[in-house]
Design a protein around this motif. Structure first.
Motif: not given
Ligand code: UDP
Ligand code: MG
Length: 309
Positions: A210-212, A204-207, A42-44, A94-99, A9-15
Motif C-alpha cells: 500500500k505504501k509503495m 521487516q520492511s516498513k514499505y 524517530d518517525d512515530g 536507511d536504518c536497517d543496514m541495507q545502505h 537516518i529515519p527510523a520507524y520501529n527499528e529498535a
Molecule cells: N521509515 C520511516 N517511516 C516509515 C517507513 C519507513 O522512517 O513510515 C524508515 C525505515 O525505518 C528505514 C527507511 O525508512 O530506515 C526505509 O524503510 P524500509 O527499510 O522499511 O524500506 P525498504 O528498504 O524495504 O524499501
C-alpha cells in the motif's frame, strides 16, 4: 578545521538496528579526517526505537534525535533530518543496514571532487524477494513514462547532498515530498555510485504494498500533469472510435437487424464506467494535493529533540 558531515537516518520501529548502524558509522569515520554528527529521526515508532536512540545519544555528543509526534513517513523524516543538519554535507541513509556505511568514504571523495549530489544506484539484489524486485523495476518504468523526470531504476534514498543543495531543500514545503525525484529535478552536479545492498539487519520492511503504491502514485502526480493529458487523449480516442459505430447503426436501422446481446452493452457500460472513475480519480488526486497544500499546515511536527537551535 575539519569539515562536518551530517548523517540523517529515519527510523520507524527499528529498535534493534539503532546501535548497529550508529556503531558502524563510527567505525567508518574513525578512518576519515572529518567530524560527523548523526541525526536519528524517530518517525512515530511504536516500539523502543526512541529509548534506544536516547540511550545511544547519551553516550556520544555528536548523536542527535528528532522525535516526531506521530508517523509522518519516511520522506518527511529524511526532510526533517536535513532541515536540522549543520554539516557541510548531509548523507541520508536507511536504518536497517541495507545502505552500506562503507560507501561513505567514496561518497565524500566524490563530493570533495566537486559533485554537489552523490546518489546511489542499487544493483540487482539477490536477497530481495522476486516480488519486491519486479515491483521496484515496474515502479521506475511507470514513473519515468508518466512523469517528466528520468530516474534510474534502483535509485535509493541513500545520497550525499552538499550544504548548498540542502539549503535549497529547506525552502521546499511540499507536504509529501518525493525526494528521489526532487533531487533529480534540482540539477547541480550529480554523480551516481553503484552499490550492492545488504540484507536488512533486523525487523521487516516498513514499505507495505500500500505504501509503495502510494509512493508511486505520488511520485508521478507530484512531478507532472501528464496523467491529466493522457486522460484527455484517451477521451478523444474513444469518442472517435465510437463515431465508427454510426455506420453500423444506420445499417441496422435500414435492414431492420434484430437488436441482440445485452452482454456486450453491459460490458461497454462497465468499461466506460470504470474509465470515468479512473479519470475522475486522477483529477481528484491533483485537487486533493492542492487542498492539502492550500491549508499550509506544518509538514511534520517535532515532539522532542536534543538539538539546540
Ligand atoms: N521509515 C520511516 N517511516 C516509515 C517507513 C519507513 O522512517 O513510515 C524508515 C525505515 O525505518 C528505514 C527507511 O525508512 O530506515 C526505509 O524503510 P524500509 O527499510 O522499511 O524500506 P525498504 O528498504 O524495504 O524499501
Ligand atoms: Mg530497508
Amino acid at each position: 578545521m575539519k569539515k562536518l558531515v551530517s548523517i540523517v537516518i529515519p527510523a520507524y520501529n527499528e529498535a534493534d538496528n539503532i546501535f548497529v548502524i550508529a556503531e558502524s558509522i563510527k567505525k567508518v569515520f574513525a578512518t576519515l579526517s572529518y567530524n560527523y554528527e548523526i541525526i536519528l529521526v524517530d518517525d512515530g515508532s511504536a516500539d523502543h526505537t526512541l529509548e534506544k536512540i536516547k540511550e545511544y545519544a547519551a553516550t556520544a555528543e555528536n548523536v542527535f534525535f528528532l522525535e516526531f509526534s506521530k508517523n509522518f513517513g519516511h520522506q518527511l523524516a529524511v526532510k526533517a533530518g536535513m532541515d536540522h543538519a549543520f554539516g557541510d554535507c548531509v548523507i541520508s541513509m536507511d536504518c536497517d543496514m541495507q545502505h552500506p556505511p562503507e560507501l561513505i568514504p567514496e561518497m565524500i571523495a566524490k563530493w570533495e571532487a566537486g559533485y554537489e549530489v552523490v546518489y546511489t544506484i542499487r544493483e540487482e539484489d539477490k536477497n530481495l524477494s522476486k516480488g519486491k524486485r519486479s515491483s521496484s523495476s515496474l515502479f521506475y518504468k511507470v514513473l519515468n513514462w508518466l512523469s517528466d523526470i528520468d530516474l534510474e531504476p534502483g535509485a535509493a534514498d541513500f545520497r550525499l547532498l552538499d550544504q548548498r543543495v540542502v539549503n535549497v531543500f529547506r525552502n521546499f514545503h511540499e507536504n509529501e515530498p518525493f525526494l528521489r525525484g526532487l533531487v533529480k529535478w534540482l540539477g547541480f552536479k550529480q554523480y551516481a555510485i553503484k552499490y550492492n545492498p545488504a540484507a536488512r539487519f533486523s525487523g521487516q520492511s516498513k514499505y507495505t504494498l500500500k505504501k509503495m503504491l502510494r509512493l508511486a502514485l505520488h511520485g508521478v502526480t507530484s512531478f507532472s500533469i501528464k496523467p491529466l493529458y493522457t486522460a484527455v487523449y484517451l477521451g478523444f480516442i474513444l469518442s472517435f472510435a465510437s463515431v465508427l459505430y454510426v455506420p453500423y447503426i444506420i445499417y441496422a436501422f435500414v435492414n431492420h437487424v434484430e437488436v441482440s446481446g445485452w452482454a456486450s452493452v453491459i460490458m461497454t457500460i462497465v468499461f466506460f464506467g470504470g474509465l470515468q472513475l479512473i479519470i475522475l480519480g486522477i483529477i481528484g488526486i491533483y485537487v486533493g494535493k492542492m487542498f492539502m497544500q492550500a491549508k499550509n499546515r506544518p509538514n511534520y511536527i517535532i515532539r522532542s529533540t536534543n538539538i539546540k537551535q
